[in-house]
Design a protein around this motif. Structure first.
Motif, PDB file in Angstrom:
ATOM      1  N   VAL A  39       2.491  -1.383  11.077  1.00 30.74           N
ATOM      2  CA  VAL A  39       2.086  -0.188  10.337  1.00 30.74           C
ATOM      3  C   VAL A  39       1.435  -0.581   9.007  1.00 30.74           C
ATOM      4  N   PHE A  40       2.083  -1.522   8.305  1.00 28.33           N
ATOM      5  CA  PHE A  40       1.586  -1.932   6.991  1.00 28.33           C
ATOM      6  C   PHE A  40       0.731  -3.195   7.157  1.00 28.33           C
ATOM      7  N   GLY A  41      -0.320  -3.072   7.967  1.00 32.21           N
ATOM      8  CA  GLY A  41      -1.175  -4.228   8.261  1.00 32.21           C
ATOM      9  C   GLY A  41      -2.347  -4.320   7.299  1.00 32.21           C
ATOM     10  N   ARG A  42      -3.327  -5.133   7.679  1.00 30.24           N
ATOM     11  CA  ARG A  42      -4.523  -5.375   6.867  1.00 30.24           C
ATOM     12  C   ARG A  42      -5.213  -4.100   6.422  1.00 30.24           C
ATOM     13  N   ASP A  43      -5.215  -3.103   7.311  1.00 31.32           N
ATOM     14  CA  ASP A  43      -5.991  -1.893   7.008  1.00 31.32           C
ATOM     15  C   ASP A  43      -5.179  -0.819   6.296  1.00 31.32           C
ATOM     16  N   PHE A  44      -3.925  -1.117   5.994  1.00 30.23           N
ATOM     17  CA  PHE A  44      -3.109  -0.076   5.368  1.00 30.23           C
ATOM     18  C   PHE A  44      -3.657   0.257   3.974  1.00 30.23           C
ATOM     19  N   ALA A  45      -3.756   1.556   3.692  1.00 29.99           N
ATOM     20  CA  ALA A  45      -4.319   1.970   2.399  1.00 29.99           C
ATOM     21  C   ALA A  45      -3.207   2.110   1.368  1.00 29.99           C
ATOM     22  N   PHE A  46      -3.032   1.087   0.546  1.00 24.63           N
ATOM     23  CA  PHE A  46      -2.072   1.191  -0.563  1.00 24.63           C
ATOM     24  C   PHE A  46      -2.715   2.005  -1.677  1.00 24.63           C
TER      25      PHE A  46
END
Ligand code: SAM
Ligand code: SF4
Ligand code: SF4
Length: 344
Positions: A39-46
């Motif tokens: 879920v919290f991968g490369r594309d995750f928008a922080f």
């Protein structure tokens, strides 16, 4: 009478005493029970930087909360030590009149290099998370290849900097790290540090929580007590989250945080502020109340106090007391804020 003079209480007569401040939603670990990599991968928008509260904004809000009864602050995240110059924030918070305690919860990765500066800035206590002494188990859990030895070094550095006793948090998940309970107890017995076992919680919606994977605190206590006899310790103050036990042979104390099997909502005096300035009145809340908007729009301290007071006096939260096997299943589908967003 000014709002600050009123004894502020929610609908269950719970005062507002503690504020947990998440200073970032980012983390360099991907603990499977908190920020699973799928879920919290490369594309995750922080959160982008401009959405994070600045240290000045955080200090101003902390002051508002102190005006309503808060006495203890805890910095958390995500990983709070990823926020640059965190010690500056600690020193700004330490200057607020009325604050009795400033604590930090961290994964320990960056603590060794920061412990002195944090203590000098006014940090009083630190909690370090460590889920196993076995590198294979720990690295599988943190999913970042981070070794046990570096966390142990961080605990020693924190103690050396004056933050002893350190609290060590171990989240226990059945089938994953329950074999680590006794080795962890053996390691920290007699160390002066306090090991606390946390029941795996159904925070957020991404960690694949199942009740079957919760190792009840009673089971943990009987396992450890079978090896080294224990006796319960009277709570130090009302609403203490951890139930404490003392080794009869004088080797110190352990704690259990039984949020699933023995909920403690009745004594829950904690508010949580997310890194983007939303107030959450429960770890399991679906939505927060925006404080950053009014703050940046120029609201006065009095207006902010009134807004927080209005939210707290309407508070009805007691999620863990209402949780059952069935509701837990359905709750997994409902929106709930992620732990990394509002901190533990
Ligand atoms: N990154 C820091 C750390 O790990 O200590 C601070 C933030 S972390 C969200 C705060 C605490 O929450 C940690 O001790 C962590 O182990 C615990 N935690 C995270 N997810 C959890 C879960 N699903 N159940 C129980 N505890 C959890
Ligand atoms: Fe990061 Fe802490 Fe969550 Fe682990 S528990 S992923 S260290 S925020
Ligand atoms: Fe507090 Fe919510 Fe946890 Fe109950 S479930 S103890 S109200 S944070």
């Amino acid at each position: 009478m000014a709002i600050a003079d009123l004894p502020l209480a929610d609908t269950l007569a719970r005062p507002l005493r503690d504020l947990r401040i998440s200073v970032t939603d980012r983390c360099q670990f991907r603990c499977t029970y908190c920020m699973p990599r799928e879920v919290f991968g490369r594309d995750f928008a922080f959160l982008p930087r401009e959405q994070l509260l600045t240290f000045e904004e955080l200090t101003r809000l902390a002051q508002v909360f102190v005006g309503l009864g808060v006495r203890k602050l805890r910095l958390t995240g995500g990983e709070p030590l990823l926020r640059r110059d965190l010690e500056k924030l600690v020193s700004m918070l330490a200057r607020i009149d009325g604050i009795q305690d400033i604590a930090l919860t961290t994964n320990g990765a960056l603590l060794a290099g920061k412990a002195q500066a944090l203590t000098a800035a006014g940090l009083r206590r630190v909690t370090v998370s460590l889920d196993s002494l076995d590198d294979a188990v720990f690295t599988a859990l943190n999913d970042a290849g981070f070794p046990v030895a570096r966390v142990l070094d961080a605990i020693a550095a924190a103690a050396g900097a004056g933050l002893a006793p350190v609290k060590v948090n171990m989240v226990v998940r059945r089938g994953v790290n329950q074999e680590s309970i006794l080795p962890m107890a053996a390691h920290f017995r007699g160390s002066g540090h306090v090991l606390r076992f946390i029941e795996f919680m159904d925070v957020g919606t991404t960690n694949g929580w199942r009740l079957e994977e919760v190792v009840p605190a009673a089971e943990i206590i009987s396992l450890i007590g079978g090896q080294w006899p224990l006796e319960a310790v009277v709570p130090a103050y009302p609403g203490e989250v951890a139930s404490r036990y003392r080794y009869l042979d004088g080797a110190g104390e352990i704690g259990v945080i039984a949020s699933v099997t023995q909920p403690f909502c009745r004594g829950c005096t904690r508010a949580r502020l997310s890194a983007d300035g939303k107030l959450y009145t429960c770890l399991f809340a679906g939505t927060g109340h925006d404080l950053r908007g009014p703050l940046r729009a120029g609201a006065s301290d009095q207006a902010l106090r009134e807004q927080v007071a209005a939210i707290w006096t309407r508070r009805t939260d007691r999620y863990s007391e209402q949780r059952t096997r069935q509701t837990s299943r359905t709750q997994q589908q409902k929106p709930k804020v992620e732990m990394s967003h509002i901190g533990g």
